[in-house]
Design an enzyme around this catalytic site. Structure first.
Site, PDB file in Angstrom:
ATOM      1  N   LYS A  59       0.853  -1.196   0.000  1.00 36.28           N
ATOM      2  CA  LYS A  59       0.000   0.000   0.000  1.00 36.28           C
ATOM      3  C   LYS A  59       0.884   1.240   0.000  1.00 36.28           C
ATOM      4  CE  LYS A  59      -3.867   1.887   2.793  1.00 36.28           C
ATOM      5  NZ  LYS A  59      -4.586   1.729   4.084  1.00 36.28           N
ATOM      6  N   SER A 134      -9.401   1.669   3.241  1.00 36.99           N
ATOM      7  CA  SER A 134      -8.557   2.405   2.331  1.00 36.99           C
ATOM      8  C   SER A 134      -7.527   1.555   1.586  1.00 36.99           C
ATOM      9  CB  SER A 134      -7.839   3.509   3.112  1.00 36.99           C
ATOM     10  OG  SER A 134      -6.975   2.933   4.083  1.00 36.99           O
ATOM     11  N   SER A 158      -9.437  -0.578   7.513  1.00 36.14           N
ATOM     12  CA  SER A 158      -8.913  -0.348   6.166  1.00 36.14           C
ATOM     13  C   SER A 158      -8.255  -1.555   5.506  1.00 36.14           C
ATOM     14  CB  SER A 158      -7.911   0.813   6.185  1.00 36.14           C
ATOM     15  OG  SER A 158      -8.601   2.029   6.233  1.00 36.14           O
TER      16      SER A 158
END
Lengths: 504, 496
Positions: A59, A134, A158
């Site tokens: 990420k 996210s 997330s």
């Protein structure tokens, strides 16, 4: 098993990426060699074989040396990290290598990945739907089979929510089990590096590799001796699982919501979609069928979780994001008449609306004279929640006996939502964090895994456990996976395992 | 007359090898931006890790100020935007500082003011320093070498009443932290910085409107700035005008304070606990390590040295100004004592040499008295010089020359005296021999002394003349007392 970077794979990955747009930058065309294995012998051999020689995705709010660290923000669009996160170094030392950096909601703030300022990521199960967030890019890349696993961050769900949306495994470890060094901080006391993986076995291996105390993260710890073993646990396979009733929570919320439009929206957002309810019920049946004992539980303080979560998260965010002033790095305005104006212009142009909203909220709740009403009150709720969970699951010091080995609950009230009119409002998305954010508030481990496919989309469920009991959660999920193999989206090919399981 | 309330906030740079939350060298005089890393530069994703040495040094200061050290101490984030702050928050302490509610006694003189006072200490807290912004014409430059350097802030209660008291507080606090070895105390370079706050009011009315004075980069400016401010506020009160709560800057060129910012625009720092650092609970071993690093502090040491060595108050104060000098003094005296000298004799002799001759010699070499620990004139040499002087081997005047020679040539005093032949001639037979020769060549003087008409005054003048001649004949090495007695005896014999 092993990395298979032949033409077929490159074409496969490129075809998927064109559809799902999971990566901010990747090295798919480059010749990649895994780093030599340097890790000390503290990683079990069965874990190493799940990592060595295989790519992984990261990420883009986790630092990888010389790669971008955009955090999905205009402000950091051209920033490259001068160092690597502890979790990345651990995986590289075990022979893994970074394929690329994945898209996310700006600074991890969102539940769709549509808050990225740089690109839109689509769900591999239906490209008109969001991948969740996210950590949406990481979840989508794993679901599409581009990588066997990916790193994400979980501040309020997330990792688990996009895992549920994309039909993969998502683990948020115990707070402090994994070093945060190299995670771009959003809410320091809540977040943890997390794992999105194709299988429970892989998830376990990656966790075995990255956990442990890091002297550079003073909030990290070794797993206590008394905690369940990650591998070859000697406890029986049948567990006591408490089932959290979503209806009870919705009722508790509704009792408080009279007369408030905003709270009415929150109540609506907390009610499970029919397909999610079906998946949740199916998971209960199947777990009971596997020999586990299930019993209903109620956690009254849960209804205060979301407000407490957003108070603490935004307070910490307002400080954590203050460093992005474009003085030392970051996108700058063409001209400013003094340093103060430079900072103002850079932050105005660099941050998206959701980030600005949360910074303002955090600044508001920390004002002198108002802390008792907001920030300190949220901390009291947090302590109460932790006590409530510990009374069911046992304490983090392993001094008492637990009533339950794990709690089962939904991950998110809906499956992957679409864009446009069918989308969830930003406010409803926050209210819908109620099932995920409590694990972060309590600092407990939580594991999301695919329970079923309903109406063509995966439905995930979540297990929450005692501190340091990731092993127990993984054991339950692995038993489920063996009996009911995890689904894959259409067009998925297994490059990371010998036996390709068919979609359910 | 108004009542005055003065409080001080003193910041010291702790002499840790590395910065307080990262491994960078703690040296900010270097080439700009060379002692920096992602942590002290506030890069995305970095975390602080506490330098335990900084905590230890902070607690030493807290102990020296008789502060309570809490069972748990932690850090907060103090938030404000400034380009020299890399994270735009400072990791500091707010709710549970490492030292709480102490006091310190100050005793001494500033000019003609004799001061003896107890000042209460509100707290000592550990924090990180910011970088440095330099405005140069149209551009601003930033040097982050100082960013993250360990800083200890000591806050007093408003217990002082005059600029002199505040100046003495700063001087004695500086001496104390140098004794502890936790700070070099250099105010010009900013490793010790002080802000003062002052308010005045009618007696019995309590605190007035507080004015903070910044930019006081010497203890003298602390006194001058406060004196200016006390009189400025007094004039306002006399005229019935309001005193505005504000921050003012000391302007050393104009010898006055000028307004900097009003308190109504005071910033809200939005303190909250630093989530990246766990609560610090010092265990018994840590507290033990703090205690064992403590040293005897200046005031008790001065009192002890006065009573143990018979030094005067002023002299003892000067000897104790620097720990290295006081250590040197006590080592040298104890070695002289071991060689049979009386403690007080050795003490007074050595103190005099140190405060006059050695200070002069060090000055000539461009060294400070605090550098004495590393000087060629080490305590053993000083002790042997005291012993030689007391035993009459050399004269007091020669001793001073020996000091210079030891410093110049790095040799023991005995070697210098031997090489130069500076030892006193004390053999009566040898001196008598020289005296006889002088009496022969100066027969006229001898005759005059022996004449009955010669006055006593004339006689003693002539005797002194002969003594001088004998001393000259021995190259100045003869012990004058023995010369005198030998000469008188010979004169008596000659008169028979």
């Amino acid at each position: 098993m092993g990395y298979n970077p032949d033409k077929d794979f490159v074409q496969y990955a490129q075809a998927w990426e064109e559809k799902i747009q999971a990566f901010i930058e990747w090295r798919i065309g480059e010749e990649l060699l895994p780093a030599p294995v340097t890790a000390a012998g503290n990683i079990p051999e069965e874990a190493r074989t799940q990592i060595a020689g295989l790519p992984f995705a990261v990420k883009d709010n986790i630092a990888v040396r010389d790669l971008p660290l955009t955090c999905g923000s205009k402000l950091l669009e051209h920033f490259r990290s001068p160092y690597s996160a502890a979790v990345v170094r651990a995986l590289e030392a075990a022979g893994g290598f970074v394929l690329g950096k994945t898209n996310l909601d700006e600074f991890g703030m969102g539940s769709s990945t549509d808050n990225s300022a740089l690109k839109k990521t689509n769900n591999p199960w239906g490209i008109d739907r969001v991948a969740g967030g996210s950590s949406g890019g990481s979840a989508a890349a794993v679901a599409a089979g581009i990588v066997p696993y990916a790193l994400g961050t979980d501040t309020g769900g997330s990792v688990r929510q996009p895992a549920a949306f994309c039909g993969v495994v998502g683990l948020k470890p115990t707070y402090g089990a994994v070093s945060r060094l190299g995670l771009v901080a959003y809410a320091s006391s809540l977040e943890s590096a997390g794992i999105l993986a194709d299988t429970t076995e892989r998830c376990r291996a990656v966790f075995a590799c990255i956990r442990g105390r890091d002297p550079q993260d003073e909030t990290s710890h070794e797993t206590p001796e008394a905690a369940p073993a990650l591998y070859h646990a000697e406890t029986g396979r049948a567990k006591k699982i408490g089932v959290l009733s979503p209806e009870a929570i919705a009722r508790a919320l509704a009792a408080d919501a009279t007369g408030s439009e905003a709270l009415e929206i929150a109540v609506q957002a907390s009610i499970l979609e029919d397909e999610v309810r079906r998946g949740f019920e199916l998971a209960q049946e199947r777990l009971a069928g596997l020999g586990h004992t299930l019993a209903p539980v109620e956690i009254p303080s849960l209804k205060y979780g979301v407000p407490a979560y957003y108070t603490i998260a935004t307070a910490e965010a307002s400080a954590n994001l203050a460093r992005f002033d474009s003085i030392r790095y970051g996108a700058r305005p063409d001209w400013a008449k003094n340093p103060e104006e430079l900072i103002d212009k850079a932050r105005d142009a660099g941050f998206g609306a959701e980030v600005k909203l949360r910074i303002l909220l955090g600044t508001f709740v920390l004002r002198s004279g108002f802390q008792d009403r907001y920030y300190l009150r949220a901390q009291r709720i947090r302590a109460a929640l932790r006590r409530d969970f510990e009374s069911l699951l046992g304490d983090s010091g392993y001094t008492d006996t637990a009533k339950f080995d794990a709690l089962l609950m939904p991950v998110f009230p809906s499956r992957a939502f679409g864009r446009g009119p069918s989308s969830l409002s930003a406010f409803a998305q926050k209210a819908a964090d109620l099932y995920t954010c409590c694990a972060n508030l309590a600092g407990l481990p939580a594991l999301a895994f695919p329970a079923s496919v309903e109406g063509g989309l995966p439905v995930g469920v979540q297990l929450m456990g005692r501190a340091w009991a990731e092993g127990t959660l993984l054991d339950i999920a692995e038993g489920y996976e063996q009996a009911f193999p995890f689904p894959h989206p259409e067009g998925f090919q297994a490059f990371w395992r010998q036996v390709c399981t068919k979609p359910l | 007359m108004y009542q005055t309330f003065i409080g001080l906030e003193v910041h010291i740079h702790l002499r840790t090898q590395t910065k307080v939350f990262c491994g960078c060298r703690s040296a900010f005089g270097d080439t700009p931006n060379t002692n920096i890393c992602p942590v002290c530069m506030g890069y995305p994703g970095v975390l602080p890790s506490l330098n335990i040495e900084a905590m230890r040094m902070g607690m030493m200061v807290a102990r020296a100020l008789s502060c309570h050290i809490p069972e748990k101490t932690w850090f907060e984030r103090k938030q404000y935007f400034y380009p020299d702050m890399t994270k735009n928050y400072q990791i500091s302490q707010f709710a549970s500082p490492l030292g709480q509610q102490g006091y310190v006694d100050i005793e001494g003189k500033i000019g003609s003011a004799i001061i003896s006072k107890r000042v209460r200490i509100r707290e000592c807290h550990l924090e990180e320093d910011a970088g440095k912004m330099i405005h140069a014409g149209a551009v601003s430059r930033l040097d982050y070498n100082r960013a993250g350097v360990s800083l200890l802030e000591v806050v007093t209660e408003p217990d002082m009443e005059t600029g002199e008291e505040a100046e003495l507080f700063i001087q004695q606090f500086r001496r104390m932290v140098r004794y502890l070895g936790v700070c070099d105390g250099n105010m010009e370079e900013g490793s010790l910085r002080a802000d003062a706050n002052v308010s005045i009011n009618l007696p019995g009315e309590g605190l007035g409107k507080k004015v903070e004075i910044k930019n006081l980069n010497s203890s003298r400016f602390v006194r001058l700035g406060l004196a200016y401010e006390i009189s400025r506020q007094g004039d306002l009160m006399d005229a019935g005008k309001p005193i505005i709560q504000e921050t003012r800057l000391w302007n050393e060129a104009r010898n006055e304070t000028l307004p900097m910012r009003r308190k109504e625009n005071a910033q809200d720092y939005r303190y909250f606990p630093e989530p990246d650092l766990p609560i610090f609970a010092p265990d018994a071993a840590f507290l033990q390590s703090v205690d064992s690093a403590m040293v005897e502090l200046p005031l008790p040491r001065i009192r002890r040295i006065i009573s143990a060595y018979g030094l005067g108050e002023e002299q003892a104060g000067l000897i104790c100004e620097e720990k290295s000098l006081a250590d040197y003094f006590e080592t040298a005296v104890s070695q002289a004592e071991a060689a049979g000298l009386a403690k007080n004799d050795a003490g007074i002799k050595i103190a005099n040499w140190l405060l006059q001759d050695v200070k002069r010699i060090l000055g000539k070499e461009g060294m400070d008295i605090s550098d004495i620990g590393a000087f060629r004139l080490h305590p053993a040499r000083m002790a042997s010089l005291a012993v030689m002087t007391a035993a009459g081997k050399i004269s007091g005047k020669t001793a001073k020359q020996v000091l210079d020679a030891v410093a110049a040539e790095d040799k023991d005093p005995a070697v210098i005296v031997e090489e130069r032949g500076w030892q006193l001639l004390s053999d009566p037979a040898q001196i008598a021999c020289a005296a006889r020769t002088v009496m022969q060549t100066e027969a006229a003087a001898v005759t005059e002394i022996q004449a009955s008409a010669t006055t006593d005054k004339r006689r003693s003048a002539l005797t002194a003349y002969l003594v001088g001649k004998v001393l000259a004949a021995t190259g100045g090495k003869a012990d004058p007392k023995i010369v005198n007695s030998q000469l008188e005896e010979l004169l008596r014999e000659a008169a028979k």
